[in-house]
Design a protein around this motif. Structure first.
Motif, PDB file in Angstrom:
ATOM      1  N   GLU A 208      15.185  -8.546 -35.169  1.00 39.41           N
ATOM      2  CA  GLU A 208      15.507  -7.203 -35.639  1.00 39.41           C
ATOM      3  C   GLU A 208      14.257  -6.421 -36.043  1.00 39.41           C
ATOM      4  OE1 GLU A 208      18.193  -7.832 -38.848  1.00 39.41           O
ATOM      5  OE2 GLU A 208      19.869  -8.439 -37.557  1.00 39.41           O
ATOM      6  N   SER A 209      13.281  -7.088 -36.629  1.00 39.26           N
ATOM      7  CA  SER A 209      12.101  -6.387 -37.137  1.00 39.26           C
ATOM      8  C   SER A 209      11.028  -6.162 -36.073  1.00 39.26           C
ATOM      9  CB  SER A 209      11.493  -7.150 -38.324  1.00 39.26           C
ATOM     10  OG  SER A 209      11.117  -8.467 -37.943  1.00 39.26           O
ATOM     11  N   ALA A 212      10.931  -2.933 -33.934  1.00 41.65           N
ATOM     12  CA  ALA A 212      10.377  -1.811 -34.690  1.00 41.65           C
ATOM     13  C   ALA A 212       8.851  -1.875 -34.706  1.00 41.65           C
ATOM     14  CB  ALA A 212      10.926  -1.810 -36.113  1.00 41.65           C
ATOM     15  N   ASP A 215       7.643  -0.585 -31.505  1.00 44.05           N
ATOM     16  CA  ASP A 215       7.704   0.884 -31.504  1.00 44.05           C
ATOM     17  C   ASP A 215       6.463   1.480 -32.149  1.00 44.05           C
ATOM     18  OD1 ASP A 215      10.191   0.867 -30.281  1.00 44.05           O
ATOM     19  OD2 ASP A 215      11.309   1.142 -32.155  1.00 44.05           O
ATOM     20  N   VAL A 216       6.018   0.880 -33.270  1.00 44.15           N
ATOM     21  CA  VAL A 216       4.825   1.368 -33.965  1.00 44.15           C
ATOM     22  C   VAL A 216       3.602   1.218 -33.064  1.00 44.15           C
ATOM     23  CG1 VAL A 216       3.287   0.955 -35.932  1.00 44.15           C
ATOM     24  CG2 VAL A 216       5.768   0.942 -36.264  1.00 44.15           C
ATOM     25  N   ARG A 233       6.767  -1.840 -40.615  1.00 43.82           N
ATOM     26  CA  ARG A 233       7.443  -1.890 -39.305  1.00 43.82           C
ATOM     27  C   ARG A 233       8.116  -0.576 -38.940  1.00 43.82           C
ATOM     28  NH1 ARG A 233      10.616  -4.121 -43.056  1.00 43.82           N
ATOM     29  NH2 ARG A 233      12.884  -3.769 -43.010  1.00 43.82           N
ATOM     30  N   HIS A 234       8.239   0.326 -39.893  1.00 43.98           N
ATOM     31  CA  HIS A 234       8.815   1.632 -39.609  1.00 43.98           C
ATOM     32  C   HIS A 234       7.746   2.696 -39.373  1.00 43.98           C
ATOM     33  CE1 HIS A 234      12.622  -0.122 -40.651  1.00 43.98           C
ATOM     34  NE2 HIS A 234      12.236  -0.389 -41.873  1.00 43.98           N
TER      35      HIS A 234
END
Length: 240
Positions: A208-209, A212, A215-216, A233-234
């Motif tokens: 799940e992490s 992300a 994406d970064v 991670r966001h």
């Protein structure tokens, strides 16, 4: 593998070197990037296992190299094997933890082992390999919120926290020394994940992490900033 051109290419044609991918976060990240169309070279200390299985099923998007990161001789040998390659991303993901001891109870040998693995060796890898990164590429290291001095308001895991803080500081020095190289430089906090390092009670799972985190990394290519950033991670800034 063919030499990459220096001009920008689509994300599907990007090349990445992932250091430390045999299990946990590195294993999932290798699969995630390969699944997004990246050409991924992933390192492992011992061939075989789940990483080999993923490489075999990747249609050539994931290939393996053997590396013991703490051996500088092996790092140099890897550099020779990759000579002439052009990478869009080098990501160093390797760390150990030796338990929750207060620092005055940590044996000297344990302190040395953790600091060499978590702080010294990642920077040795980057120094040896950074000239393989194409203009506009990214150099990234897996850090942790545990390395934030300002967020260290709860007790425990003093040696691990110190090693990640040292990693952050050394990466800051690396970024200063290589300020003009045109590479984006990142420290990534993936959150507290259920891995061998994070333990079975961690609130996150890598499946799940890690998307992300990917994406970064991909957003960093589009951004093109040469500054060092410490991100979660966001993509939010983690305080030093």
């Amino acid at each position: 593998m063919s030499v990459m051109p220096d001009h920008p290419t689509p994300l599907s044609g990007r090349h990445a070197l992932l250091i430390g991918a045999s299990r946990g976060l590195g294993l999932v990240l290798a699969g995630e990037l390969a699944g997004r169309g990246w050409q991924v070279i992933a390192t492992t200390r011992r061939p075989g296992g789940e990483l080999q299985a993923r490489a075999d099923a990747s249609n050539g998007h994931l290939t393996l190299e053997t590396l013991e990161m703490t051996s500088f001789a092996q790092v140099v040998a890897l550099r020779e094997r990759l000579k002439g390659r052009r990478l869009d991303l080098i990501f160093v993901n390797a760390a150990i933890d030796r338990g929750d001891l207060p620092i005055h109870e940590v044996p000297t040998a344990m302190f040395t082992e953790v600091m060499i693995t978590n702080a010294l060796s990642p920077l040795r890898v980057l120094e040896a390999l950074h000239d393989l990164v194409a203009p506009g590429g990214t150099v990234a290291v897996m850090s942790s919120e545990q390395g934030s001095i300002s967020l260290n308001t709860e007790g425990g895991y003093e040696l691990y926290k110190a090693s990640k803080a040292a990693l952050n500081q050394l990466m800051r020095s690396y970024a200063t020394r290589h300020a003009g190289d045109g590479h984006t430089k990142l420290l990534i906090d993936p959150g507290h994940n259920r891995t061998r390092l994070g333990g079975p009670d961690a609130p996150l799972v890598p499946e799940e992490s890690i998307p992300a985190v990917a994406d970064v990394l991909e957003a960093a290519h589009k951004d093109g900033s040469g500054d060092l950033r410490f991100l979660d991670r966001h993509g939010a800034t983690v305080p030093w």
